[in-house]
Design an enzyme around this catalytic site. Structure first.
Site: not given
Length: 444
Positions: A99, A239, A241, A243
């Site tokens: 992340s 960010d 990834d 999400d």
């Protein structure tokens, strides 16, 4: 608490905390688990950090050795994995990503066949297998050995889905995108271009080592400067990834998750689409959000920190909007996880339909100053329940009344207690946290 799997998967420094062997064993267990009654189908995505390739291949080796088939989305976003899993009849999905963490960390997130984070009992069973507590699993042989298939088409279908959700053209809108040198580097611009926006992009040159480095949602100052320098209408930072999404309005103001919940919650209520008239947030959301929702006639439900818990509450009650200040926003009519790209599209819907700037949409929500400090402890629960600590906490709460609050929270990933105060001034917040921390340190 789980040994390896936290609220956001198994995460740690690559080959120190999270090793290639761990990924192989996770693949072995999931490949076996989902091939007991039929040939398992598991889809895998990854972000742009260097170690993601190592973990991807280790997972594939484990999955296929246990008799399930692996389908590779390659570099993609966490929400795209959740989308593909739930729409294309996969048994589960795996995202290799840490992340918003730096490149040397990595993680393995596992998503069930409905697009939600996998059940805790399966995580526990995998931990036991990793630690050798349970007996070795059988290997597939002959025709039973699994296969690995390129499945980039799944990522393309997700992009098409995002584009289909937009209700209006973005023509004449000047939009900035900070892709964090991560998963949206090859996705975000193409989506906004297809919708007609004039796009300006930073953080879209990943090299395996620069994901989240001085860019993205955790370094919003770069996008703020970029929006002002280029006179943009709005900016969105993701960010690693994707999400999470943090926005920047035309004045350069940071529009974090609490603002997004307010703007979108109010819009959904006005259009009769806010199920249960309720927005789900966490205990760490700003007091200003709760007061603004009350003023707008909107109810709210508080959960513990973690988008996993926000999602569980939304599923249980049938609510359609929830999230965290960090930018994890869940629109449950469209997705089962926080989705940064979806959040950006939903904010654009409000801006275009209301014909108002993002700054105007946010101006009726007043943020309370916050101050947070971490205290390292040995026994988190014992400190939280300590009589002197609780006495000081109640004393501060009584003094603040409705004009602030003090929160003590156990970290889910570190041996620390997070002490956070909200009050009318920054100085008062700092004073209250220091008093609370002093009592905690005296009782360690």
């Amino acid at each position: 608490m789980s040994k390896y799997f936290g609220t956001d998967g198994f995460r740690g420094e690559a080959n120190k905390v999270l090793k290639a062997d761990d990924a192989y064993k996770i693949g072995r267990y999931l490949g076996w688990y989902y091939s007991r009654e039929h040939r398992g189908r598991i889809v895998i995505g990854k972000d742009t950090r260097r170690s993601s390739y190592m973990f991807e291949y280790a997972l594939v080796a484990g999955i296929t050795a246990s008799g399930s088939d692996a389908f590779l989305l390659h570099v993609t976003t966490t929400p795209s994995v959740a989308y593909v899993v739930r729409t294309e009849e996969f048994d589960c999905g795996i995202m290799v990503s840490a992340s918003h963490n730096p490149y040397y960390d990595n993680g393995i997130k596992i998503i069930d066949g409905n697009g939600h984070k996998i059940a805790s009992d399966i995580e526990e069973a995998m931990e036991n297998y990793i630690d050798g507590i349970v007996e070795e699993l059988p290997f597939a042989t002959g025709e039973a050995v699994g296969t690995a298939t390129d499945y980039a088409i799944g990522r393309n279908r997700y992009i098409g889905y995002l584009i289909s959700l937009a209700t209006r053209s973005y023509k004449n809108m000047r939009v900035g995108l900070d892709c964090s040198n991560g998963s949206t580097s090859s996705i975000a611009k193409s989506v906004f271009d297809a919708l007609g926006a004039k796009t300006y992009v930073i953080g879209n040159e990943p090299n395996g080592l620069n994901i989240n480095k001085d860019c993205g949602s955790t370094h919003i100052e770069n996008l703020q400067k970029f929006v002002l320098e280029n006179k943009l209408d709005v900016g969105f930072a993701f960010d690693g990834d994707a999400d999470r999404c943090i926005a920047v309005d035309e004045t350069g103001m940071e529009v974090h998750g609490d603002y997004i919940l307010y703007v979108c919650g109010k819009y959904l209520k006005e259009n009769g689409r806010l199920e249960g008239n309720t927005v789900v947030a966490t205990i760490m959301s700003n007091l200003g959000l709760f007061k603004a929702l009350e003023k707008s006639g909107i109810d709210y439900l508080k959960t513990t920190v973690g988008d996993k818990y926000v999602n569980e509450a939304m599923v249980e009650h049938g609510y359609v909007l929830g999230g965290e200040q960090s930018g994890h926003i869940i629109f449950s009519k469209h997705a089962t996880t926080g989705d940064g790209m979806l959040t950006a599209i939903m904010l654009m819907e409000v801006i275009l339909e209301k014909k108002q700037s993002l700054h105007t949409l946010c101006e009726n929500m007043k943020m309370y100053p916050q101050y947070l400090q971490n205290v390292r402890v040995i026994d988190k629960k014992a400190i939280i329940e300590n009589e002197a600590v609780q006495r000081k906490k109640h004393e501060i709460e009584k003094m603040l009344g409705e004009n602030g609050r003090i929160i003590l929270r156990e970290s889910g990933t570190e041996p620390v207690i997070r002490v956070m105060a909200e009050a009318t001034t920054d100085e008062l917040c700092r004073q209250l946290v220091e008093k609370m921390v002093s009592v905690i340190e005296d009782n360690i």
